[in-house]
Design a protein around this motif. Structure first.
Motif, PDB file in Angstrom:
ATOM      1  N   MET A   1       4.942   2.582  12.138  1.00  0.00           N
ATOM      2  CA  MET A   1       5.346   3.896  11.889  1.00  0.00           C
ATOM      3  C   MET A   1       6.064   4.404  12.801  1.00  0.00           C
ATOM      4  O   MET A   1       6.793   5.278  12.647  1.00  0.00           O
ATOM      5  CB  MET A   1       3.993   4.657  11.338  1.00  0.00           C
ATOM      6  CG  MET A   1       3.395   4.970  10.261  1.00  0.00           C
ATOM      7  SD  MET A   1       2.021   5.862  10.086  1.00  0.00           S
ATOM      8  CE  MET A   1       3.174   7.593  10.226  1.00  0.00           C
TER       9      MET A   1
ATOM     10  N   CYS B   1       9.239   8.581   3.481  1.00  0.00           N
ATOM     11  CA  CYS B   1       7.852   8.297   3.891  1.00  0.00           C
ATOM     12  C   CYS B   1       7.096   9.630   3.873  1.00  0.00           C
ATOM     13  O   CYS B   1       7.691  10.549   4.320  1.00  0.00           O
ATOM     14  CB  CYS B   1       8.134   7.832   5.215  1.00  0.00           C
ATOM     15  SG  CYS B   1       6.438   7.630   6.255  1.00  0.00           S
ATOM     16  N   ILE B   2       5.949   9.640   3.378  1.00  0.00           N
ATOM     17  CA  ILE B   2       4.983  10.947   3.524  1.00  0.00           C
ATOM     18  C   ILE B   2       4.080  10.958   4.743  1.00  0.00           C
ATOM     19  O   ILE B   2       3.035  11.753   4.840  1.00  0.00           O
ATOM     20  CB  ILE B   2       4.401  10.881   2.205  1.00  0.00           C
ATOM     21  CG1 ILE B   2       3.305   9.995   1.851  1.00  0.00           C
ATOM     22  CG2 ILE B   2       5.182  11.266   0.967  1.00  0.00           C
ATOM     23  CD1 ILE B   2       2.103  10.065   0.972  1.00  0.00           C
ATOM     24  N   GLU B   3       4.146  10.003   5.577  1.00  0.00           N
ATOM     25  CA  GLU B   3       3.434  10.022   6.642  1.00  0.00           C
ATOM     26  C   GLU B   3       1.993   9.811   6.446  1.00  0.00           C
ATOM     27  O   GLU B   3       1.144  10.450   7.280  1.00  0.00           O
ATOM     28  CB  GLU B   3       3.912  11.169   7.747  1.00  0.00           C
ATOM     29  CG  GLU B   3       5.245  10.998   8.240  1.00  0.00           C
ATOM     30  CD  GLU B   3       5.766  12.356   8.858  1.00  0.00           C
ATOM     31  OE1 GLU B   3       5.476  12.562  10.077  1.00  0.00           O
ATOM     32  OE2 GLU B   3       6.197  13.208   8.255  1.00  0.00           O
ATOM     33  N   CYS B   4       1.678   9.222   5.345  1.00  0.00           N
ATOM     34  CA  CYS B   4       0.149   8.929   5.036  1.00  0.00           C
ATOM     35  C   CYS B   4      -0.664   8.001   6.102  1.00  0.00           C
ATOM     36  O   CYS B   4      -1.846   7.867   6.290  1.00  0.00           O
ATOM     37  CB  CYS B   4       0.042   8.454   3.753  1.00  0.00           C
ATOM     38  SG  CYS B   4       0.712   6.687   3.520  1.00  0.00           S
ATOM     39  N   GLY B   5       0.223   7.064   6.873  1.00  0.00           N
ATOM     40  CA  GLY B   5      -0.313   6.248   7.838  1.00  0.00           C
ATOM     41  C   GLY B   5      -1.087   4.968   7.080  1.00  0.00           C
ATOM     42  O   GLY B   5      -1.564   4.104   7.880  1.00  0.00           O
ATOM     43  N   GLU B   6      -0.861   4.925   5.749  1.00  0.00           N
ATOM     44  CA  GLU B   6      -1.582   3.591   5.022  1.00  0.00           C
ATOM     45  C   GLU B   6      -0.889   2.258   5.631  1.00  0.00           C
ATOM     46  O   GLU B   6      -1.761   1.267   5.688  1.00  0.00           O
ATOM     47  CB  GLU B   6      -1.469   3.818   3.359  1.00  0.00           C
ATOM     48  CG  GLU B   6      -2.189   5.066   2.897  1.00  0.00           C
ATOM     49  CD  GLU B   6      -3.967   4.163   3.122  1.00  0.00           C
ATOM     50  OE1 GLU B   6      -4.538   4.495   4.043  1.00  0.00           O
ATOM     51  OE2 GLU B   6      -4.263   3.723   1.944  1.00  0.00           O
ATOM     52  N   CYS B   7       0.344   2.416   5.949  1.00  0.00           N
ATOM     53  CA  CYS B   7       0.937   1.142   6.267  1.00  0.00           C
ATOM     54  C   CYS B   7       0.408   0.212   7.570  1.00  0.00           C
ATOM     55  O   CYS B   7       0.077  -0.831   7.818  1.00  0.00           O
ATOM     56  CB  CYS B   7       2.341   1.033   6.480  1.00  0.00           C
ATOM     57  SG  CYS B   7       2.953   2.558   7.388  1.00  0.00           S
TER      58      CYS B   7
ATOM     59  N   VAL C   1      12.090   3.082   3.525  1.00  0.00           N
ATOM     60  CA  VAL C   1      11.216   4.351   3.008  1.00  0.00           C
ATOM     61  C   VAL C   1      11.577   5.438   4.057  1.00  0.00           C
ATOM     62  O   VAL C   1      10.928   6.542   4.089  1.00  0.00           O
ATOM     63  CB  VAL C   1       9.650   3.666   3.204  1.00  0.00           C
ATOM     64  CG1 VAL C   1       9.746   2.676   2.293  1.00  0.00           C
ATOM     65  CG2 VAL C   1       9.417   3.192   4.343  1.00  0.00           C
TER      66      VAL C   1
ATOM     67  N   VAL D   1       0.932  -1.244   0.147  1.00  0.00           N
ATOM     68  CA  VAL D   1       0.111   0.071  -0.017  1.00  0.00           C
ATOM     69  C   VAL D   1       0.781   1.032   0.016  1.00  0.00           C
ATOM     70  O   VAL D   1       0.155   2.209  -0.423  1.00  0.00           O
ATOM     71  CB  VAL D   1      -0.907   0.042   1.333  1.00  0.00           C
ATOM     72  CG1 VAL D   1      -0.177   0.411   2.562  1.00  0.00           C
ATOM     73  CG2 VAL D   1      -2.104   0.817   0.880  1.00  0.00           C
ATOM     74  N   CYS D   2       1.953   1.244   0.371  1.00  0.00           N
ATOM     75  CA  CYS D   2       2.983   2.332   0.673  1.00  0.00           C
ATOM     76  C   CYS D   2       3.318   2.863  -0.611  1.00  0.00           C
ATOM     77  O   CYS D   2       4.102   2.359  -1.641  1.00  0.00           O
ATOM     78  CB  CYS D   2       4.395   1.887   1.369  1.00  0.00           C
ATOM     79  SG  CYS D   2       5.462   3.457   1.611  1.00  0.00           S
ATOM     80  N   PRO D   3       3.009   4.238  -0.805  1.00  0.00           N
ATOM     81  CA  PRO D   3       3.711   4.871  -2.175  1.00  0.00           C
ATOM     82  C   PRO D   3       5.232   5.017  -2.312  1.00  0.00           C
ATOM     83  O   PRO D   3       5.821   5.226  -3.301  1.00  0.00           O
ATOM     84  CB  PRO D   3       3.048   6.478  -2.318  1.00  0.00           C
ATOM     85  CG  PRO D   3       2.963   6.520  -0.713  1.00  0.00           C
ATOM     86  CD  PRO D   3       2.590   5.190   0.052  1.00  0.00           C
ATOM     87  N   ALA D   4       5.904   4.895  -0.971  1.00  0.00           N
ATOM     88  CA  ALA D   4       7.269   5.082  -1.276  1.00  0.00           C
ATOM     89  C   ALA D   4       7.902   3.609  -1.550  1.00  0.00           C
ATOM     90  O   ALA D   4       8.868   3.340  -1.762  1.00  0.00           O
ATOM     91  CB  ALA D   4       8.106   5.456   0.225  1.00  0.00           C
TER      92      ALA D   4
ATOM     93  N   THR E   1       9.720   4.304  10.765  1.00  0.00           N
ATOM     94  CA  THR E   1       9.821   5.248   9.944  1.00  0.00           C
ATOM     95  C   THR E   1       9.846   6.825  10.503  1.00  0.00           C
ATOM     96  O   THR E   1      10.622   7.431  10.154  1.00  0.00           O
ATOM     97  CB  THR E   1       8.920   5.179   8.617  1.00  0.00           C
ATOM     98  OG1 THR E   1       7.582   5.060   9.339  1.00  0.00           O
ATOM     99  CG2 THR E   1       9.238   3.994   8.004  1.00  0.00           C
TER     100      THR E   1
ATOM    101  N   ARG F   1      12.481  -2.390   5.614  1.00  0.00           N
ATOM    102  CA  ARG F   1      11.447  -1.559   5.104  1.00  0.00           C
ATOM    103  C   ARG F   1      11.597  -0.285   5.703  1.00  0.00           C
ATOM    104  O   ARG F   1      11.524   0.931   4.888  1.00  0.00           O
ATOM    105  CB  ARG F   1      10.136  -2.127   5.757  1.00  0.00           C
ATOM    106  CG  ARG F   1       8.917  -1.558   5.039  1.00  0.00           C
ATOM    107  CD  ARG F   1       7.734  -2.080   5.736  1.00  0.00           C
ATOM    108  NE  ARG F   1       7.467  -1.144   6.633  1.00  0.00           N
ATOM    109  CZ  ARG F   1       7.097  -0.016   6.927  1.00  0.00           C
ATOM    110  NH1 ARG F   1       6.374   0.632   5.829  1.00  0.00           N
ATOM    111  NH2 ARG F   1       6.886   0.612   8.150  1.00  0.00           N
TER     112      ARG F   1
HETATM  113  S1  SF4 Z   1       3.274   6.210   6.295  1.00  0.00           S
HETATM  114 FE1  SF4 Z   1       3.531   3.912   5.735  1.00  0.00          FE
HETATM  115  S2  SF4 Z   1       2.490   3.860   3.984  1.00  0.00           S
HETATM  116 FE2  SF4 Z   1       2.886   5.874   4.196  1.00  0.00          FE
HETATM  117  S3  SF4 Z   1       4.534   6.640   3.104  1.00  0.00           S
HETATM  118 FE3  SF4 Z   1       5.240   6.063   4.936  1.00  0.00          FE
HETATM  119  S4  SF4 Z   1       5.819   4.037   5.257  1.00  0.00           S
HETATM  120 FE4  SF4 Z   1       4.607   4.138   3.227  1.00  0.00          FE
END
Ligand code: SF4
Ligand code: SF4
Length: 279
Positions: free
Chosen positions: A238, A221-227, A217, A178-181, A241, A213
């Motif tokens: 998180m 990491c854009i801190e979207c929280g999807e992971c 990343v 799911v992670c864009p990075a 990261t 991982r």
């Molecule tokens: S918050 Fe998680 S899913 Fe989103 S960019 Fe960072 S490591 Fe990837």
């Protein structure tokens, strides 16, 4: 029906009818009232399926990687988190800007833990903006709170904390997917002969995955929280990261990933001459 949702449907329908986009990616209803799902609409008559409610949670940008050479532009509803993810993908040379049509939808915060710390609700990248953005919320003071809690532990306590955390990891790789990075075409974790991570379920192999991982990343990491949102074991990954991001912030000043598509990464460098020999 909300005015915003109606604007989204009208915009998608026009893009599809005019042939400006081959399909549009957004959120659609499920049989559960408190859940939406990403949908892909090709037919202008199907634009009425798009919804905009407090459960439009899934981040959409990574679906762009499923169609890297589209015949027509891909329309994508884009909030702050999607636009940061798109910058991530542009910077990593994974997509071309001219292949996407970004429909800016300023976000009002969704029913998800990850939205409580969001600092950029408004799109920072778009081709059209469907309604006037409100001011972004002030930077959340608690951005690195959980990292501070882990830093306060002794080394032995930290070892136990992360060891027990990764005992529960089932290595489904949902966090990676799911992670864009995490956008490598081939992931070392799927290779059988890397030599440093086995396929068996063990603390050490799970931890190797987690640490690799995190470093892969951490500075992107854009801190979207999807992971964390998709992790079926609810693991607080998180924390790793964000430790890297916190260190970068302390060493270099205020820093967030995905705010542009050109600045250099702090840890990794991409090199066309890298032979990926271990793969
Ligand atoms: S918050 Fe998680 S899913 Fe989103 S960019 Fe960072 S490591 Fe990837
Ligand atoms: S999503 Fe959770 S359980 Fe699955 S590999 Fe990632 S950390 Fe492990």
């Amino acid at each position: 029906m909300s005015e915003k949702q109606e604007k989204m449907r009208q915009c998608a329908e026009k893009l599809l009818r005019d042939g400006e986009a081959g399909y549009v990616i957004g959120w659609g209803e499920t049989r559960f009232d408190d859940r939406t799902t990403p949908i892909f609409v090709e037919d202008p008559a199907g634009a009425g399926a798009f919804v905009w409610n407090e459960y439009a949670i899934n981040s959409l940008a990574k679906y762009l990687l499923d169609d890297k050479y589209p015949d027509k532009k891909i329309g994508l509803f884009t909030r702050g988190c999607e636009s940061r993810a798109i910058n991530r993908l542009l910077k990593d040379n994974q997509i071309k800007r001219e292949n996407v049509y970004l429909i800016g939808v300023p976000c009002d915060g969704k029913k998800s833990d990850r939205c409580t710390l969001c600092r950029e609700r408004n799109p920072i990248l778009y081709d059209v903006l469907l309604w006037t953005p409100e001011d972004d919320p002030p930077p959340a003071a608690g951005r690195f709170d959980r990292v501070k809690d882990i830093e306060a532990m002794s080394p032995d306590e930290r070892y136990v904390y992360w060891g027990e955390t990764y005992d529960s990891c089932i290595r489904c790789y949902a966090c990676r997917n799911v992670c864009p990075a995490c956008n490598c075409r081939e992931c070392y974790a799927d290779m059988s002969k890397t030599g440093f991570q086995g396929k068996q379920h063990s603390r050490s192999d799970n931890q190797i995955f987690g640490v690799t991982r995190a470093f892969h990343v951490g500075d992107r990491c854009i801190e979207c929280g999807e992971c964390e949102r998709v992790c079926p074991m609810n693991l607080p990954i998180m924390g790793q990261t964000q430790k890297i991001l916190k260190d970068i912030n302390e060493l270099t000043g205020e820093y967030e990933c995905g705010m542009d598509a050109t600045s250099e990464n702090y840890l990794g460098r991409f090199d066309l001459d890298d032979k990926d020999e271990f793969m």
